[in-house]
Design a protein around this motif. Structure first.
Motif, PDB file in Angstrom:
ATOM      1  N   SER A  60       0.833  -1.215   0.000  1.00  0.00           N
ATOM      2  CA  SER A  60       0.000   0.000   0.000  1.00  0.00           C
ATOM      3  C   SER A  60       0.861   1.255   0.000  1.00  0.00           C
ATOM      4  O   SER A  60       0.558   2.241  -0.681  1.00  0.00           O
ATOM      5  CB  SER A  60      -0.922   0.001   1.221  1.00  0.00           C
ATOM      6  OG  SER A  60      -1.800  -1.103   1.183  1.00  0.00           O
ATOM      7  N   LEU A  61       1.958   1.219   0.757  1.00  0.00           N
ATOM      8  CA  LEU A  61       2.851   2.366   0.852  1.00  0.00           C
ATOM      9  C   LEU A  61       3.528   2.664  -0.483  1.00  0.00           C
ATOM     10  O   LEU A  61       3.645   3.829  -0.892  1.00  0.00           O
ATOM     11  CB  LEU A  61       3.900   2.121   1.929  1.00  0.00           C
ATOM     12  CG  LEU A  61       4.977   3.191   2.128  1.00  0.00           C
ATOM     13  CD1 LEU A  61       4.345   4.473   2.660  1.00  0.00           C
ATOM     14  CD2 LEU A  61       6.053   2.694   3.090  1.00  0.00           C
ATOM     15  N   LEU A  62       3.964   1.607  -1.175  1.00  0.00           N
ATOM     16  CA  LEU A  62       4.742   1.775  -2.403  1.00  0.00           C
ATOM     17  C   LEU A  62       3.911   1.605  -3.674  1.00  0.00           C
ATOM     18  O   LEU A  62       4.417   1.873  -4.766  1.00  0.00           O
ATOM     19  CB  LEU A  62       5.897   0.758  -2.422  1.00  0.00           C
ATOM     20  CG  LEU A  62       6.872   0.815  -1.243  1.00  0.00           C
ATOM     21  CD1 LEU A  62       7.913  -0.288  -1.376  1.00  0.00           C
ATOM     22  CD2 LEU A  62       7.541   2.177  -1.153  1.00  0.00           C
ATOM     23  N   GLY A  63       2.688   1.138  -3.545  1.00  0.00           N
ATOM     24  CA  GLY A  63       1.868   0.878  -4.729  1.00  0.00           C
ATOM     25  C   GLY A  63       1.961  -0.557  -5.197  1.00  0.00           C
ATOM     26  O   GLY A  63       1.099  -1.047  -5.916  1.00  0.00           O
ATOM     27  N   SER A  64       3.027  -1.248  -4.813  1.00  0.00           N
ATOM     28  CA  SER A  64       3.255  -2.670  -5.092  1.00  0.00           C
ATOM     29  C   SER A  64       4.445  -3.092  -4.257  1.00  0.00           C
ATOM     30  O   SER A  64       5.118  -2.248  -3.655  1.00  0.00           O
ATOM     31  CB  SER A  64       3.534  -2.917  -6.578  1.00  0.00           C
ATOM     32  OG  SER A  64       4.770  -2.326  -6.968  1.00  0.00           O
ATOM     33  N   LEU A  65       4.714  -4.373  -4.217  1.00  0.00           N
ATOM     34  CA  LEU A  65       5.942  -4.797  -3.557  1.00  0.00           C
ATOM     35  C   LEU A  65       7.139  -4.378  -4.398  1.00  0.00           C
ATOM     36  O   LEU A  65       7.046  -4.276  -5.629  1.00  0.00           O
ATOM     37  CB  LEU A  65       5.957  -6.308  -3.360  1.00  0.00           C
ATOM     38  CG  LEU A  65       5.049  -6.886  -2.271  1.00  0.00           C
ATOM     39  CD1 LEU A  65       5.373  -8.367  -2.049  1.00  0.00           C
ATOM     40  CD2 LEU A  65       5.160  -6.127  -0.960  1.00  0.00           C
ATOM     41  N   PRO A  66       8.292  -4.126  -3.772  1.00  0.00           N
ATOM     42  CA  PRO A  66       9.476  -3.729  -4.545  1.00  0.00           C
ATOM     43  C   PRO A  66       9.895  -4.801  -5.545  1.00  0.00           C
ATOM     44  O   PRO A  66       9.547  -5.984  -5.401  1.00  0.00           O
ATOM     45  CB  PRO A  66      10.551  -3.543  -3.461  1.00  0.00           C
ATOM     46  CG  PRO A  66       9.807  -3.346  -2.192  1.00  0.00           C
ATOM     47  CD  PRO A  66       8.555  -4.149  -2.321  1.00  0.00           C
ATOM     48  N   GLU A  67      10.642  -4.396  -6.544  1.00  0.00           N
ATOM     49  CA  GLU A  67      11.137  -5.356  -7.537  1.00  0.00           C
ATOM     50  C   GLU A  67      12.160  -6.295  -6.924  1.00  0.00           C
ATOM     51  O   GLU A  67      12.287  -7.442  -7.336  1.00  0.00           O
ATOM     52  CB  GLU A  67      11.760  -4.587  -8.706  1.00  0.00           C
ATOM     53  CG  GLU A  67      12.293  -5.469  -9.823  1.00  0.00           C
ATOM     54  CD  GLU A  67      12.846  -4.662 -10.976  1.00  0.00           C
ATOM     55  OE1 GLU A  67      13.895  -5.053 -11.525  1.00  0.00           O
ATOM     56  OE2 GLU A  67      12.237  -3.631 -11.317  1.00  0.00           O
ATOM     57  N   ARG A  68      12.909  -5.832  -5.925  1.00  0.00           N
ATOM     58  CA  ARG A  68      13.929  -6.639  -5.268  1.00  0.00           C
ATOM     59  C   ARG A  68      13.400  -7.152  -3.926  1.00  0.00           C
ATOM     60  O   ARG A  68      13.091  -6.358  -3.038  1.00  0.00           O
ATOM     61  CB  ARG A  68      15.214  -5.843  -5.065  1.00  0.00           C
ATOM     62  CG  ARG A  68      15.873  -5.402  -6.368  1.00  0.00           C
ATOM     63  CD  ARG A  68      17.166  -4.643  -6.117  1.00  0.00           C
ATOM     64  NE  ARG A  68      16.935  -3.382  -5.398  1.00  0.00           N
ATOM     65  CZ  ARG A  68      17.885  -2.471  -5.178  1.00  0.00           C
ATOM     66  NH1 ARG A  68      19.117  -2.699  -5.597  1.00  0.00           N
ATOM     67  NH2 ARG A  68      17.601  -1.364  -4.536  1.00  0.00           N
ATOM     68  N   ILE A  69      13.305  -8.458  -3.805  1.00  0.00           N
ATOM     69  CA  ILE A  69      12.813  -9.092  -2.577  1.00  0.00           C
ATOM     70  C   ILE A  69      13.870 -10.061  -2.065  1.00  0.00           C
ATOM     71  O   ILE A  69      14.367 -10.905  -2.822  1.00  0.00           O
ATOM     72  CB  ILE A  69      11.505  -9.873  -2.822  1.00  0.00           C
ATOM     73  CG1 ILE A  69      10.424  -8.958  -3.403  1.00  0.00           C
ATOM     74  CG2 ILE A  69      11.037 -10.552  -1.543  1.00  0.00           C
ATOM     75  CD1 ILE A  69       9.844  -7.984  -2.431  1.00  0.00           C
ATOM     76  N   ILE A  70      14.232  -9.954  -0.806  1.00  0.00           N
ATOM     77  CA  ILE A  70      15.134 -10.914  -0.165  1.00  0.00           C
ATOM     78  C   ILE A  70      14.357 -11.597   0.953  1.00  0.00           C
ATOM     79  O   ILE A  70      13.798 -10.933   1.833  1.00  0.00           O
ATOM     80  CB  ILE A  70      16.384 -10.227   0.406  1.00  0.00           C
ATOM     81  CG1 ILE A  70      17.177  -9.556  -0.714  1.00  0.00           C
ATOM     82  CG2 ILE A  70      17.268 -11.243   1.136  1.00  0.00           C
ATOM     83  CD1 ILE A  70      18.365  -8.731  -0.219  1.00  0.00           C
ATOM     84  N   VAL A  71      14.305 -12.918   0.896  1.00  0.00           N
ATOM     85  CA  VAL A  71      13.604 -13.705   1.916  1.00  0.00           C
ATOM     86  C   VAL A  71      14.649 -14.432   2.757  1.00  0.00           C
ATOM     87  O   VAL A  71      15.402 -15.262   2.236  1.00  0.00           O
ATOM     88  CB  VAL A  71      12.633 -14.716   1.286  1.00  0.00           C
ATOM     89  CG1 VAL A  71      11.947 -15.543   2.376  1.00  0.00           C
ATOM     90  CG2 VAL A  71      11.590 -13.997   0.427  1.00  0.00           C
ATOM     91  N   CYS A  72      14.706 -14.105   4.037  1.00  0.00           N
ATOM     92  CA  CYS A  72      15.617 -14.761   4.973  1.00  0.00           C
ATOM     93  C   CYS A  72      14.756 -15.555   5.951  1.00  0.00           C
ATOM     94  O   CYS A  72      14.080 -14.959   6.799  1.00  0.00           O
ATOM     95  CB  CYS A  72      16.468 -13.745   5.728  1.00  0.00           C
ATOM     96  SG  CYS A  72      17.346 -12.557   4.683  1.00  0.00           S
ATOM     97  N   CYS A  73      14.744 -16.866   5.823  1.00  0.00           N
ATOM     98  CA  CYS A  73      13.847 -17.643   6.667  1.00  0.00           C
ATOM     99  C   CYS A  73      14.331 -19.082   6.806  1.00  0.00           C
ATOM    100  O   CYS A  73      15.223 -19.532   6.095  1.00  0.00           O
ATOM    101  CB  CYS A  73      12.425 -17.615   6.109  1.00  0.00           C
ATOM    102  SG  CYS A  73      12.195 -18.564   4.589  1.00  0.00           S
ATOM    103  N   ARG A  74      13.691 -19.804   7.723  1.00  0.00           N
ATOM    104  CA  ARG A  74      13.938 -21.226   7.882  1.00  0.00           C
ATOM    105  C   ARG A  74      13.061 -22.011   6.910  1.00  0.00           C
ATOM    106  O   ARG A  74      12.092 -21.485   6.362  1.00  0.00           O
ATOM    107  CB  ARG A  74      13.635 -21.643   9.322  1.00  0.00           C
ATOM    108  CG  ARG A  74      14.481 -20.917  10.353  1.00  0.00           C
ATOM    109  CD  ARG A  74      14.154 -21.388  11.753  1.00  0.00           C
ATOM    110  NE  ARG A  74      14.921 -20.650  12.757  1.00  0.00           N
ATOM    111  CZ  ARG A  74      14.860 -20.878  14.066  1.00  0.00           C
ATOM    112  NH1 ARG A  74      14.049 -21.833  14.524  1.00  0.00           N
ATOM    113  NH2 ARG A  74      15.593 -20.175  14.907  1.00  0.00           N
ATOM    114  N   GLY A  75      13.384 -23.292   6.760  1.00  0.00           N
ATOM    115  CA  GLY A  75      12.644 -24.117   5.822  1.00  0.00           C
ATOM    116  C   GLY A  75      11.167 -24.203   6.123  1.00  0.00           C
ATOM    117  O   GLY A  75      10.329 -24.207   5.210  1.00  0.00           O
ATOM    118  N   ASN A  76      10.810 -24.250   7.410  1.00  0.00           N
ATOM    119  CA  ASN A  76       9.395 -24.379   7.745  1.00  0.00           C
ATOM    120  C   ASN A  76       8.610 -23.102   7.508  1.00  0.00           C
ATOM    121  O   ASN A  76       7.378 -23.093   7.673  1.00  0.00           O
ATOM    122  CB  ASN A  76       9.221 -24.857   9.197  1.00  0.00           C
ATOM    123  CG  ASN A  76       9.881 -23.935  10.195  1.00  0.00           C
ATOM    124  OD1 ASN A  76      10.503 -22.945   9.823  1.00  0.00           O
ATOM    125  ND2 ASN A  76       9.759 -24.256  11.466  1.00  0.00           N
TER     126      ASN A  76
END
Length: 362
Positions: A60-76
């Motif tokens: 909502s803030l940007l109008g869409s999600l950014p073009e660059r996305i980094i996901v840092c997470c565990r497998g679950n």
């Protein structure tokens, strides 16, 4: 909101990047929008453009999600993050996954498919062999970055998608290299190879909550279990036509050590000097077994590779703690596939040897 997410956020902020931090759990830094960093790589306070627990707030803030996305997470958490991103996905988006789990990029893409993201609208999604930093949370709003790793291997669903992700993120991190295929990235991950033998041999102390130096209080014979398990990983790679790098070669590239054995390289890694573990139900088991060792075992069985050390570690860990087996042959969709089909399934590797590291040990 984990240690890698904080480290990546602070590092990008230090480069002058506008970073929007999302976590499914409320974060202590949400009000101040500042991360404190200590350590040899960065030191200071770094601002975050926004810190939210609802993804639609960023869209909502940007109008869409950014073009660059980094996901840092565990497998679950991989499937959950894919579900959240699916409604905002578009083809120009580049997603880089920093997860120790094998086949995480494939699982992520399959969930996007299930959520209705068609191939023509699919983002470029790349998996990485490791996170870009050796880091840990000191408190809920302080992260320590102990070292920046020397080499991180990535690959996406195609060569074109891989190049897109590389061109997008390499100018920021500077330590990315491209693999020949996604299967190579999956097999070059080593978190489970390192952590599971050390956790099992420390089980008695961990069960009683006795904190100890996880890496530096290891003897040479215990370290040899890592070498034995890694030897099986290399054989699995050979069965799929991949010339993988052994544990020590990878570790030397990441941490600039010079040891000839796993034990020597562990002792030479200054970033590990204050790495304490005091719980048996640690991510080193609850993540690395179901999302690392079990997918590796699946690939071994399909290729007909005998893996007694890997099998034994999984069996022992499964007796110690309650572990899910969600990333098995059935969920990965490989039950009826043969070895040559697996290679094509994850992307056909190129014939030339990748130039990112020294030749593997004989």
């Amino acid at each position: 909101g984990g240690h890698v997410g904080y480290a990546v956020t602070a590092y990008l902020s230090s480069l002058g990047q506008s970073v929007h931090l999302f976590s499914r759990r409320p974060l202590l830094i949400a009000r101040a929008k500042t991360i404190k960093v200590v350590g040899s790589v960065l030191c200071g306070y770094y601002s975050v453009s926004s810190c939210v627990s609802q993804l639609h707030a960023i869209a909502s803030l940007l109008g869409s999600l950014p073009e660059r996305i980094i996901v840092c997470c565990r497998g679950n958490d991989v499937i959950d993050y894919a579900r959240l991103i699916a409604r905002y996905a578009y083809p120009e988006m580049k997603i880089l996954l920093f997860s120790g789990s094998r086949c995480d990029d494939w699982v992520f893409r399959q969930e996007l498919f299930k959520q209705g993201v068609l191939e023509f609208n699919m983002p470029a999604i790349a998996s990485a062999t490791t996170s870009p930093f050796c880091c840990c949370l000191k408190t809920q709003d302080i992260v320590e970055i102990k070292a920046k790793k020397g080499s991180v291997l990535i690959h996406a669903q195609s060569l074109e998608a891989t190049q897109q992700v590389f061109n997008c993120f390499q100018p920021l991190f500077g330590n990315l290299q491209t693999a020949s295929c996604s299967l190579e990235v999956a097999l070059e991950k080593r978190n489970d190879i390192t952590h599971i033998p050390l956790m099992l041999t420390s089980a008695r102390s961990l069960e009683h909550g006795h904190a100890h130096l996880f890496y530096h209080e290891v003897g040479s014979r215990i370290a040899s279990l890592i070498e034995a398990m890694d030897s099986e990983r290399l054989k699995i790679g050979q069965a799929y036509g991949l010339q993988l790098r052994d544990w020590s070669t990878w570790h030397q590239a990441e941490y600039q050590t010079e040891g000839s054995t796993v034990y020597e390289n562990l002792q030479q890694t200054s970033a590990y000097q204050n790495s304490f573990v005091d719980l048996l139900d640690d991510r080193y088991l609850i993540e690395d077994v179901p999302h690392g060792a079990i997918p590796l075992q699946v690939l071994a069985k399909i290729a007909g590779v005998h893996t007694p050390v890997l099998d034994g570690c999984i069996a022992l860990a499964s007796q110690l703690i309650d572990l899910p087996t969600t990333w098995n042959a059935e969920s990965l969709g490989v039950t009826a596939l043969q070895t040559n089909e697996i290679t094509a399934y994850f992307g056909q590797p190129k014939t030339h040897k990748p130039p990112y590291l020294l030749p593997p040990s004989p």
